[in-house]
Design an enzyme around this catalytic site. Structure first.
Site, mmCIF file in Angstrom:
data_model
loop_
_atom_site.group_PDB
_atom_site.id
_atom_site.type_symbol
_atom_site.label_atom_id
_atom_site.label_comp_id
_atom_site.label_asym_id
_atom_site.label_seq_id
_atom_site.Cartn_x
_atom_site.Cartn_y
_atom_site.Cartn_z
ATOM 1 C CG ASN A 107 -39.859 47.779 28.199
ATOM 2 O OD1 ASN A 107 -40.405 47.210 27.246
ATOM 3 N ND2 ASN A 107 -39.127 48.870 28.028
ATOM 4 C CG HIS A 109 -34.914 50.336 26.169
ATOM 5 N ND1 HIS A 109 -35.802 50.969 25.330
ATOM 6 C CD2 HIS A 109 -33.774 51.068 26.149
ATOM 7 C CE1 HIS A 109 -35.233 52.056 24.838
ATOM 8 N NE2 HIS A 109 -34.000 52.146 25.311
ATOM 9 C CB SER A 136 -31.682 47.333 29.942
ATOM 10 O OG SER A 136 -30.470 47.978 29.647
ATOM 11 C CG ASP A 145 -37.518 52.970 27.712
ATOM 12 O OD1 ASP A 145 -38.301 52.017 27.843
ATOM 13 O OD2 ASP A 145 -37.363 53.566 26.633
HETATM 14 C C1 GRF Z 1 -36.825 44.735 20.350
HETATM 15 O O1 GRF Z 1 -35.628 45.229 19.863
HETATM 16 C C2 GRF Z 1 -37.095 45.289 21.712
HETATM 17 O O2 GRF Z 1 -35.955 45.451 22.487
HETATM 18 C C3 GRF Z 1 -37.681 46.626 21.370
HETATM 19 O O3 GRF Z 1 -38.460 46.419 20.253
HETATM 20 C C4 GRF Z 1 -37.984 45.284 19.551
HETATM 21 C C5 GRF Z 1 -39.119 44.330 19.476
HETATM 22 O O4 GRF Z 1 -38.863 43.269 18.629
HETATM 23 N N1 GRF Z 1 -38.356 47.191 22.499
HETATM 24 P P1 GRF Z 1 -39.868 42.035 18.545
HETATM 25 O O5 GRF Z 1 -41.249 42.588 18.254
HETATM 26 O O6 GRF Z 1 -39.831 41.313 19.873
HETATM 27 O O7 GRF Z 1 -39.363 41.206 17.433
#
Ligand code: GRF
Length: 229
Positions: A107, A109, A136, A145
């Site tokens: 994932n 995050h 991360s 997370d």
């Molecule tokens: C990103 O900031 C990711 O870290 C978070 O959600 C957002 C997703 O953006 N989990 P995208 O859909 O990849 O543009």
């Protein structure tokens, strides 16, 4: 052997887009088989327009979480991925799903975990008065997370920053981080073990997350580029 990657999304899919672009490079070492969304996510168009699998498993079509996740698990397994990447996938996966794909789910995050699991990370960084923020990439476990962290990227919090400023400045660095992590696994520089990661040239499990430098390379705790191991 090319690492087969499936991406789970809920929204615009810019991290998915970064993986798709990187996969098209000659030295990628990985391919994106397709994307699966839990709602009609705009990001599905990115795979559709490349002729890749775009699968919608809408949570709203299922009576309960169990049947939704069973279908999500079936659709994911049908693509036979080596690695599943959650990129803006807005659901906590159950223990059953995580165990079905143990050690193969990453994932991204937007925080320096273990700081700020969950939502609204940019605002929480500002509220705390932190000088640094970041993102991360970690192994997914049934806890939100909370899995072992493979790598992080850091950005400075500037005077007057809003949550939107932070999100906008972090996003391109998130893209680099995610691509670098997937490539590192694809090239065998990093092995995913039960419960964590190991750098190929190291004897022991990774204890300090790798760091993304300004040029987009992953460095180990000693400052050594991973790509040179
Ligand atoms: C990103 O900031 C990711 O870290 C978070 O959600 C957002 C997703 O953006 N989990 P995208 O859909 O990849 O543009």
């Amino acid at each position: 052997m090319t690492l087969r990657v499936v991406v789970l999304i809920s929204g615009r899919g810019s991290n998915l887009g970064a993986l798709l672009s990187a996969a098209a490079e000659p030295d990628a070492g990985f391919c994106v088989l397709g994307a699966i969304a839990d709602r009609p996510a705009a990001g599905l168009d990115l795979v559709r327009e490349r002729g890749l699998r775009a699968v919608l498993v809408a949570r709203s079509d299922f009576v309960d979480r169990h049947s939704f996740e069973a279908e999500l698990g079936r659709q994911t397994a049908a693509l036979a991925p080596d690695l599943i990447v959650l990129a803006g996938f807005m659901r906590v996966l159950s223990t059953e799903f995580v165990q079905q794909h143990a050690g193969r789910v990453l994932n991204i995050h937007p925080s320096l975990l273990p700081l700020y699991p969950g939502l609204h990370t940019h605002q929480r960084v500002l509220d705390a008065g932190d000088a640094e923020h970041g993102a991360s990439v970690h192994l997914v476990t049934p806890q939100l997370d909370a899995g072992p962290v493979l790598a992080q990227v850091r950005i400075a919090v500037l005077n007057g920053d809003t949550a939107e400023d932070l999100a906008a400045r972090l996003l391109p660095r998130e893209h680099q981080l995610l691509v670098a992590c997937v490539k590192a696994i694809a090239h065998g520089w990093v092995e995913v073990q039960s419960g964590g990661f190991r750098i190929r040239r190291h004897e022991h499990a990774l204890t300090t997350p790798l760091r993304l430098d300004a040029s987009g390379q992953l460095l180990d705790a000693g400052g050594q580029p991973l790509a040179q191991c």
